[in-house]
Write a protein that holds these residues in place. Structure first.
Motif, PDB file in Angstrom:
ATOM      1  N   GLY A 130      14.320   1.603 -14.114  1.00 17.34           N
ATOM      2  CA  GLY A 130      14.288   2.827 -14.913  1.00 17.34           C
ATOM      3  C   GLY A 130      13.121   2.927 -15.873  1.00 17.34           C
ATOM      4  N   LYS A 131      12.305   1.876 -15.953  1.00 17.19           N
ATOM      5  CA  LYS A 131      11.188   1.913 -16.889  1.00 17.19           C
ATOM      6  C   LYS A 131       9.948   2.485 -16.211  1.00 17.19           C
ATOM      7  CE  LYS A 131       9.117  -0.804 -20.491  1.00 17.19           C
ATOM      8  NZ  LYS A 131       9.024   0.473 -21.238  1.00 17.19           N
ATOM      9  N   LYS A 132       9.104   3.137 -17.040  1.00 18.02           N
ATOM     10  CA  LYS A 132       7.882   3.743 -16.502  1.00 18.02           C
ATOM     11  C   LYS A 132       6.724   2.750 -16.495  1.00 18.02           C
ATOM     12  CE  LYS A 132       8.534   8.358 -17.549  1.00 18.02           C
ATOM     13  NZ  LYS A 132       8.386   9.511 -18.434  1.00 18.02           N
ATOM     14  N   TYR A 133       5.943   2.783 -15.427  1.00 13.09           N
ATOM     15  CA  TYR A 133       4.820   1.866 -15.313  1.00 13.09           C
ATOM     16  C   TYR A 133       3.582   2.561 -14.775  1.00 13.09           C
ATOM     17  CZ  TYR A 133       8.171  -1.972 -15.729  1.00 13.09           C
ATOM     18  OH  TYR A 133       9.131  -2.828 -16.175  1.00 13.09           O
ATOM     19  N   LEU A 134       2.456   1.994 -15.149  1.00 15.25           N
ATOM     20  CA  LEU A 134       1.213   2.313 -14.470  1.00 15.25           C
ATOM     21  C   LEU A 134       0.964   1.146 -13.517  1.00 15.25           C
ATOM     22  CD1 LEU A 134      -2.147   3.244 -16.211  1.00 15.25           C
ATOM     23  CD2 LEU A 134      -2.060   1.490 -14.490  1.00 15.25           C
ATOM     24  N   VAL A 135       0.710   1.447 -12.255  1.00 14.66           N
ATOM     25  CA  VAL A 135       0.378   0.391 -11.301  1.00 14.66           C
ATOM     26  C   VAL A 135      -1.023   0.676 -10.792  1.00 14.66           C
ATOM     27  CG1 VAL A 135       0.999  -0.739  -9.137  1.00 14.66           C
ATOM     28  CG2 VAL A 135       2.788   0.238 -10.581  1.00 14.66           C
ATOM     29  N   ARG A 136      -1.865  -0.335 -10.843  1.00 16.31           N
ATOM     30  CA  ARG A 136      -3.242  -0.120 -10.363  1.00 16.31           C
ATOM     31  C   ARG A 136      -3.589  -1.183  -9.339  1.00 16.31           C
ATOM     32  NH1 ARG A 136      -6.114   0.904 -14.918  1.00 16.31           N
ATOM     33  NH2 ARG A 136      -5.886  -1.277 -15.483  1.00 16.31           N
ATOM     34  N   ALA A 137      -4.113  -0.740  -8.223  1.00 14.04           N
ATOM     35  CA  ALA A 137      -4.609  -1.656  -7.195  1.00 14.04           C
ATOM     36  C   ALA A 137      -6.094  -1.386  -7.042  1.00 14.04           C
ATOM     37  CB  ALA A 137      -3.889  -1.410  -5.880  1.00 14.04           C
ATOM     38  N   MET A 138      -6.884  -2.423  -6.880  1.00 13.17           N
ATOM     39  CA  MET A 138      -8.320  -2.214  -6.696  1.00 13.17           C
ATOM     40  C   MET A 138      -8.798  -2.907  -5.419  1.00 13.17           C
ATOM     41  SD  MET A 138      -9.661  -1.628 -10.484  1.00 13.17           S
ATOM     42  CE  MET A 138     -11.072  -2.557 -10.441  1.00 13.17           C
ATOM     43  N   PHE A 139      -9.836  -2.312  -4.839  1.00 14.93           N
ATOM     44  CA  PHE A 139     -10.305  -2.756  -3.534  1.00 14.93           C
ATOM     45  C   PHE A 139     -11.828  -2.849  -3.514  1.00 14.93           C
ATOM     46  CE2 PHE A 139      -6.475  -0.289  -3.377  1.00 14.93           C
ATOM     47  CZ  PHE A 139      -5.627  -1.038  -2.580  1.00 14.93           C
ATOM     48  N   THR A 140     -12.346  -4.010  -3.215  1.00 16.40           N
ATOM     49  CA  THR A 140     -13.775  -4.159  -2.961  1.00 16.40           C
ATOM     50  C   THR A 140     -13.929  -4.925  -1.659  1.00 16.40           C
ATOM     51  OG1 THR A 140     -14.263  -4.253  -5.309  1.00 16.40           O
ATOM     52  CG2 THR A 140     -15.965  -5.068  -3.825  1.00 16.40           C
ATOM     53  N   TYR A 141     -14.538  -4.298  -0.694  1.00 13.91           N
ATOM     54  CA  TYR A 141     -14.651  -4.924   0.630  1.00 13.91           C
ATOM     55  C   TYR A 141     -15.641  -6.088   0.595  1.00 13.91           C
ATOM     56  CZ  TYR A 141     -16.269  -5.368   5.473  1.00 13.91           C
ATOM     57  OH  TYR A 141     -16.661  -5.847   6.689  1.00 13.91           O
ATOM     58  N   GLY A 142     -16.846  -5.837   0.050  1.00 19.53           N
ATOM     59  CA  GLY A 142     -17.834  -6.905  -0.115  1.00 19.53           C
ATOM     60  C   GLY A 142     -18.182  -7.640   1.171  1.00 19.53           C
TER      61      GLY A 142
END
Ligand SMILES: *[C@@H]1O[C@H](CO)[C@@H](O)[C@H](O)[C@H]1NC(C)=O
Ligand SMILES: *[C@@H]1O[C@H](CO)[C@@H](O)[C@H](O)[C@H]1NC(C)=O
Ligand SMILES: *[C@@H]1O[C@H](CO)[C@@H](O)[C@H](O)[C@H]1NC(C)=O
Ligand SMILES: *[C@@H]1O[C@H](CO)[C@@H](O)[C@H](O)[C@H]1NC(C)=O
Ligand SMILES: *[C@@H]1O[C@H](CO)[C@@H](O)[C@H](O)[C@H]1NC(C)=O
Ligand SMILES: *[C@@H]1O[C@H](CO)[C@@H](O)[C@H](O)[C@H]1NC(C)=O
Length: 929
Positions: free
Chosen positions: A109-121
């Motif tokens: 029930g809690k609010k979150y920011l979820v961040r995923a990052m992608f660098t192919y390199g």
């Protein structure tokens, strides 16, 4: 406080050890207590090499404890030195299995920011981003689709951040990477940041929002402003301006009114703003809703939040209007001095993912518009349900108990359906209930050790197959609840068999199988017999008896033919009736009856891939269409009758109703309601004497869309029409669109794969992906529907022959590129159409005919978008027809401006596009921190 998290990870260590660790950690991060609940994961990092990130001061952990499977990788050496941050140097890639999930601890029930990052390199040395092929994979938040990570044509060093604001559905939150068959998914970092519950009030358990763009204005040094400036660690991208943009700055604090905790924008961000030079001729600021070419934003609905504060020291007169794609969102707005005004429309999503926002000075204002920060979000629907949480917990127990790491069981067991765990059968109820597990097949899965109790506590489990494993020990005394089949055959189980199980078995409530276990050396009941004898007996009855009977029948038939000349239709019918009649409430016709109702097959009303359609009249006067199917060999097909049975159960106002059928040696036919206005193709291209009006066309499109939506969404399993085209859309006397021929193609196709390819769609309507995959899915129908919609708009056939061969979508693109969208409209409409809905309908149609199936909307989306367009038309009808052909002047004006990108800061728009390159969901150039 990161300490809490470390504790969580090491629950299995002795508490002393944990305490010690706490102390160590406290010392390591002292002076910089990171906010509570932050989880920062550097994917692919070697276990036990956590570190303190130099830019943020945040503690980053390896991902080993959050994910199973995948392999650790790092970007190629040439990109190491210039890596955007430490996290982008390593990654985890997932060459195996179509879905791989990270599981993060959260509070329900809690609010979150979820961040995923992608660098192919170029980690795999294959230059995948630049080899010309599509490189794309999917991202799920929990069981719902969050977005696609599109690396096609990206620089290998590009950094792609994806952010979503969401509410945790349980005490864990999963982020899954989904393989679309267009490149191996990987991930560089994953971050979880708790938000206050008051923030982003429109985010709730059924609505999550993904970031399209989050930017701050003014003269700012950092490319990204994040933690610790923003305590929630949102990414704010810098927007550098040049003339005629002018940066403003104040040293005064700029804060929200006390009690306003909706966005909590840091004062530092609000102290900067952008305006337009007073000497410049224009007085507008234009901001695109989203800005990246690799992001398909057309179909997205966008939610903007503008943050304003007047930071001019004197007492200014600054008023402006705010438009979104020509729609006035806020009029005559005047920002408060040194106080944050966050303007949004209470969570309303606007239907233009690739439009613009415009701020326009009002005539009474002295100063030009200003803006301090802006966020735009797209809607992430959270409409898929997770598996019942008790079932999930039992499955976790089972998984741990048998150490099932080799099977790729991760993420939610049943949802989304296409990624459910191997070996499970789930029950998906149509009402709003979570899916439940009804059957588990772990046969030959290398299980060792004693029987796990967990299975039997699952209240919905009916079938458990643990045969062909190495299970040992005795069978525990279970209180079996719903279980109907328990297959433990071919293990190493010893007796005795507990009473509770025996009683169930003896009462005939449980199908127990134990053959091939040591326990069977003592017991000789049927559960220990390997049932071969029984089956052989059964086979004798099942095979020999019918063979004899059929031979007798054939003999009788031959004799009858010899005696009677073999010309009775009734015999034909009688002979087959017993074997093949359906268990449905459908009338079965004989050939003679068909002959009578069609008046000896006199009036042909259509010809199609499946055969000829005749007009008929029943005894009660009802008109019917009799479709006589061509290939009589299908009469022997096992697929035809089940298909008819399915069709008989499908009832919807936009689907043709099956009234009856005929199946015997002489005839194979389906009898439908007769549709007096023929089919859509005849109506669209039937000559100039009659032409459908614009509004009628949209209604018919909506009818057809609703029919298809029903087939896709309300039937389990979904029915794919497979041959959506204008001849298959019929019209009743009130011009209501009715879909016909659904489901039939399957019966034909499966039965005749060796002979015919005719049924798998029609030239011009067929999904391009089908040629690659040979799979027909609901998105195949969406593609065909897009072609139908283009035909409705243009009046042209799907493939144009004159003056050169053109596939309709290409013809439309060509015409639009040549200048005027109005050139594509069917000339028979004589400009009597609603210009403002034209663009939207064309957009929708083009969206449906995207090459990649995942880019196409679902029929549900199509229906809702068509519905949005219809009220406009309806209201114009009521206000008379005068305005239908004229374009909304405001619309035209705005559109023209966008095309020319002339505005107060037109240069900026350009730099915005190339420099910012697209909001959070997109690329960041790898320079500067
Ligand atoms: C990748 O690109 C580099 C330079 O463009 C080239 O030298 C290398 O051979 C390419 N590798 C593959 C596998 O194509
Ligand atoms: C931005 O600010 C820096 C100092 O913080 C200053 O040196 C620079 O001239 C400013 N640039 C602009 C375009 O205002
Ligand atoms: C992915 O990016 C490529 C290149 O920019 C673009 O052509 C394609 O349409 C994009 N696909 C999606 C699904 O966004
Ligand atoms: C901008 O404002 C002016 C008057 O202040 C008005 O005439 C004009 O139509 C507006 N333009 C747009 C695009 O809103
Ligand atoms: C579980 O399986 C893994 C690899 O398959 C193995 O390394 C580990 O020892 C197993 N654990 C148990 C308790 O059997
Ligand atoms: C059971 O274990 C034995 C050795 O312990 C092995 O040879 C056999 O293949 C296993 N059987 C199954 C069905 O896994």
């Amino acid at each position: 406080m990161v300490i809490n998290f470390i504790c969580w990870q090491r629950t299995k260590l002795a508490w002393i050890l944990a305490l010690l660790l706490n102390l160590v950690m406290t010392i390591q991060v002292h002076g910089q207590p990171p906010p509570s609940g932050f989880i920062s994961i550097d994917c692919g990092l070697r276990n036990s090499s956590s570190y303190n990130d130099s830019t943020t001061g945040l503690w980053f952990n390896p991902d080993g404890g959050f994910v199973e499977g995948g392999t650790r990788k790092q970007i190629s050496q040439e990109f190491m030195a210039d890596a955007f941050n430490e996290q982008q140097k390593t990654m985890r890639s997932f060459p195996d299995s179509s879905r791989n999930c990270y599981t993060l601890p959260s509070t329900i029930g809690k609010k979150y920011l979820v961040r995923a990052m992608f660098t192919y390199g170029n980690y795999d040395g294959l230059n995948k981003t630049l080899d010309g092929s599509v490189f794309l994979f999917g991202l799920h938040i929990g069981v719902n689709f969050w977005g696609a990570v599109n690396l096609t044509n990206m620089s290998p060093s590009a950094v792609i951040p994806k952010e979503v604001l969401t509410v945790a559905p349980s005490n864990s939150l999963s982020v899954c990477l989904v393989n679309f068959g267009s490149g191996i998914p990987f991930i560089s970092s994953l971050e979880l940041r708790p938000l206050q519950d008051t923030m982003y009030p429109f985010v709730n358990s059924s609505v999550s929002i993904g970031v399209l763009l989050r930017t701050r204005f003014g003269n700012v040094t950092d490319l990204i402003t994040r933690y610790p400036t923003d305590t929630y660690d949102r990414f704010w991208k810098r927007f550098s301006t040049s003339y005629p943009g002018v940066n403003l700055y104040t040293t005064n604090k700029v804060e929200s009114l006390p009690g306003n905790n909706f966005f909590n924008i840091p004062s530092v961000i609000m102290q900067h703003a952008l305006t337009v030079d007073m000497n410049f001729s224009r007085s507008r600021i234009i901001i695109p809703t989203a800005t990246h070419p690799n992001l398909d934003t057309k179909s997205l609905h966008v939610l903007p939040i503008f943050h304003f504060a007047e930071i001019n020291g004197s007492n200014p007169n600054r008023r402006f209007d705010i438009y979104g794609n020509g729609e006035l969102l806020f009029s005559d707005f005047s920002p408060s001095r040194f106080q944050v005004d966050s303007m949004h429309q209470n969570g309303r999503f606007l239907p233009y993912g690739n439009g613009s926002f415009l701020m326009n000075k009002t005539s009474s204002s002295t100063l030009k518009p200003l803006i301090n920060a802006v966020e735009t979000y797209f809607l992430v629907r959270m409409d898929k349900l997770t598996t019942n949480s008790e079932d999930v917990n039992y499955m976790k127990e089972v998984k741990n108990h048998y150490n099932l790491t080799q099977i790729n069981w991760n993420g939610d067991p049943c949802s989304p359906r296409e990624y459910s765990w191997e070996g499970l059968t789930c029950h998906y109820s149509k009402s709003n209930q979570n899916p439940r597990i009804v059957s588990i097949n772990l046969s030959a899965s290398g299980l060792k050790g004693g029987l796990a109790l967990s299975f039997l506590n699952m209240v919905s489990l009916e079938n458990l197959d643990l045969s062909h494993n190495n299970l040992t020990g005795a069978i525990p005394d279970y209180q079996i609840k719903t279980l109907k089949i328990l297959d433990l055959s071919n293990n190493q189980l010893v007796g005795p068999i507990p009473d509770s199980i025996l009683r169930k078995f003896q009462a005939g409530l449980l199908d127990l199988r134990l053959e091939g276990n040591p326990v069977c050396s003592k017991f000789k009941d049927t559960y220990c017999s390997n049932k071969k004898k029984n089956t052989i007996q059964a086979m004798v009855i099942a095979v020999i008896v019918p063979v004899v009977l059929v031979s007798l029948l054939v003999l009788m038939c031959i004799m009858q033919k010899l005696c009677w000349g073999g010309k009775s239709d009734h015999e034909d019918y009688a002979m087959y009736e017993e074997e093949t009649s359906l268990h449905v409430d459908l009338r079965r016709f004989t050939y003679v009856e068909l002959k009578i109702i069609t008046n000896d097959f006199q009036s042909i009303i259509g010809k199609g891939g499946f055969g000829i359609v005749y007009h008929g009249k029943l005894e009660n006067g009802d008109e019917v269409a009799v479709k006589v199917l061509m290939e009589t060999s299908i009469a022997e097909s096992t697929d035809f009758l089940p298909e008819v049975e399915t069709l008989s159960k499908v009832h919807h106002k936009n689907l043709v109703t099956l009234k009856g059928y005929c199946q015997n040696k002489k005839c194979l036919a389906l009898i439908y309601d007769f549709m007096s206005r023929g089919n859509l193709q005849q109506l669209i291209r039937g000559g100039d004497d009659y032409s459908l009006k614009w509004e009628q066309r949209l209604h018919i499109a909506l009818d057809a869309a609703q029919g298809l939506e029903y087939l896709h969404e309300s039937c389990t399993p979904s029915i794919v029409h497979r041959d959506v085209k204008t001849p298959n859309i019929l019209l009743d006397k009130n011009l209501v669109g009715i879909i016909s021929d659904f489901g039939l193609s399957r019966a034909f196709n499966d039965a005749h794969t060796h002979i015919s390819t005719v049924a798998a769609g029609t030239l011009g309507y067929l999904d391009p992906e089908y040629h690659a995959t040979f799979q027909l899915t609901v998105k195949t129908d969406v593609y065909s529907f897009g072609i139908v919609l283009l035909e409705i708009i243009t009046g042209q056939p799907p493939v144009l022959m004159e003056p050169q061969t053109f596939h309709l979508p290409n013809w439309v693109r060509h015409k639009i590129a040549m200048g005027n969208i109005h050139d594509i409209v069917d000339k028979r409409l004589l400009d009597q159409y609603d210009a403002s809905s034209l663009q939207s309908v064309v957009d929708l149609a083009m969206n449906c005919v995207e090459n990649a199936a995942i880019d196409r909307p679902t029929m549900t989306d199509v229906v809702s978008r068509l519905k949005e367009l219809l009220p406009v038309v309806a209201s114009e009808k009521m206000s008379g027809s005068a305005s239908t052909s004229s374009m909304n002047p405001m619309d035209a004006e705005i559109r023209r401006q966008f095309q020319l990108t002339i505005s107060g800061i037109s240069n900026e728009e350009y730099s915005f596009r190339s420099g910012y390159t697209g909001g959070m969901s997109d690329l960041m150039p790898l320079s500067g921190r």
